[in-house]
Enzyme design. Sequence first.
Site, short mmCIF file in Angstrom:
data_model
loop_
_atom_site.label_atom_id
_atom_site.label_comp_id
_atom_site.label_asym_id
_atom_site.label_seq_id
_atom_site.Cartn_x
_atom_site.Cartn_y
_atom_site.Cartn_z
N GLN A 1 8.29 -10.14 -5.79
CA GLN A 1 9.61 -10.14 -6.76
C GLN A 1 9.63 -10.00 -7.93
O GLN A 1 10.46 -10.29 -8.87
CB GLN A 1 10.44 -11.33 -6.02
N THR B 1 -7.39 5.89 6.66
CA THR B 1 -7.11 6.97 5.93
C THR B 1 -5.94 6.44 4.83
O THR B 1 -4.92 6.12 5.09
CB THR B 1 -6.73 8.29 6.68
N CYS C 1 14.90 -9.40 4.30
CA CYS C 1 13.34 -9.29 4.47
C CYS C 1 12.57 -10.00 5.46
O CYS C 1 11.45 -9.93 5.72
CB CYS C 1 12.53 -8.82 3.20
N1 PLP Z 1 6.91 -11.72 -0.33
C1 PLP Z 1 8.41 -11.70 -0.83
C2 PLP Z 1 8.54 -12.88 -1.81
C3 PLP Z 1 9.19 -10.86 -0.17
O1 PLP Z 1 10.54 -10.76 -0.79
C4 PLP Z 1 8.98 -9.98 0.72
C5 PLP Z 1 9.99 -8.98 1.18
O2 PLP Z 1 9.76 -8.56 2.14
C6 PLP Z 1 7.48 -10.04 1.42
C7 PLP Z 1 6.71 -11.00 0.77
C8 PLP Z 1 7.35 -9.29 2.41
O3 PLP Z 1 7.27 -7.69 1.78
P1 PLP Z 1 7.22 -6.56 2.84
O4 PLP Z 1 8.21 -6.78 3.83
O5 PLP Z 1 7.01 -5.06 1.85
O6 PLP Z 1 5.87 -6.80 3.68
#
Ligand code: PLP
Length: 374
Positions: free
Chosen positions: A177, A234, A320
């Site tokens: 973030q 790849t 997320c």
């Molecule tokens: N770490 C943080 C602080 C996040 O906000 C997120 C958000 O999804 C992630 C890790 C994981 O990222 P991703 O879903 O792109 O793998």
Amino acid sequence: MIYLDNNATTMLDEYAGEVMYEFYREKYANPNSIHSMGLEANRAMEESREKIAGLLKADPREIYFTGSATESINWALRSATAFRRKRKKVVTSAIEHKAVLNTLKDLQNTYGIEVVYVEPDSRGVIPAEKVIEHVDEDTYLVSLMAVNNVTGAIQPYVEVGKFLEGKDIFYLIDAVQTIGKLKFDFETFCDFASFSAHKFHGPKGVGILYVRRGTPLRPLLTGGGQERGMRSSTQNVPGIVGTAIALERAIEKLSATERKLKELREMIAKSVLKLGGVINTPLDRSISNTINISIPGIKGETLVNALSEEGICVGTSSACSSRSDGGQYVLKAMKVPEEVAESAIRVSMSRYTTEAEVKDFINKLKEIVSFLKF
Ligand code: PLP
């Protein structure tokens, strides 16, 4: 539609999108092929690696491309555990992303490691001294996020890095973030750092793992030997090229974006307080795009749905993670009252967010709150 859920994901940068299209349609060769088109794709990929390294003050050999930040985090935590020697202890925080928490849980179940979860204070900030206090001879890894995705609170990753520098302990910073929201580079000490392109107007499906030179690293995927033998597969050339462009443009626009979003966030904060709401984000120690708010008496989910019907997309707490448990655990760890935690919504803006959109959001919020409360 008004999109205010940019900590979950962002819109693709328009220029990155244009260049990516060219790489999908015209320059689409496998970067590991030795013909001219392959060499061209390889050159573009390596130039992107160099550009990313330059922007982050790293060496290109310290940059590995992955499929997501979750993958980068898994890789760093699992590799550090493979090189833990006889040590057993990991120090992390209770408010890390699930990519960290659930990977550590898996490592605990598999290898019997011990994990210490440092609690945040009531503002959602992990006290650096508490992290440091738990580090001892048995500790092989410290994992700390730079910025919390649910509240936007900035964590003491620099102080912890200063303490760990020169020690024989792995240090992972989850920097997902930070890009485009906060100045971040590798003058800050760490062994590993994770990033996700789709959080800074890059494409989905591209992650970065930074690995400081000299840090032992276990291959994540074995196969054709790509990524210097460490992550076979790849490579996603269009995505990687788009990531470098998006990163450059996000960093270029960082100060202007920060200034604009600070003002917009102030407008939101004032209206929320007028509505009798609570602000769960520490406004003086957070990234300016994020504000986590609660209107006690109205469940977060109800508010998100009502706003969505009005064409406004905000987050409950963290999209997320899985839909079911969101980011409630972060607010609970901050010991905010149950009613406030249940009411929380996360508003996260981006450089594309306009004042008109924020005003619209505030007006709709007022209407919905007065409708739902009375
Ligand atoms: N770490 C943080 C602080 C996040 O906000 C997120 C958000 O999804 C992630 C890790 C994981 O990222 P991703 O879903 O792109 O793998």
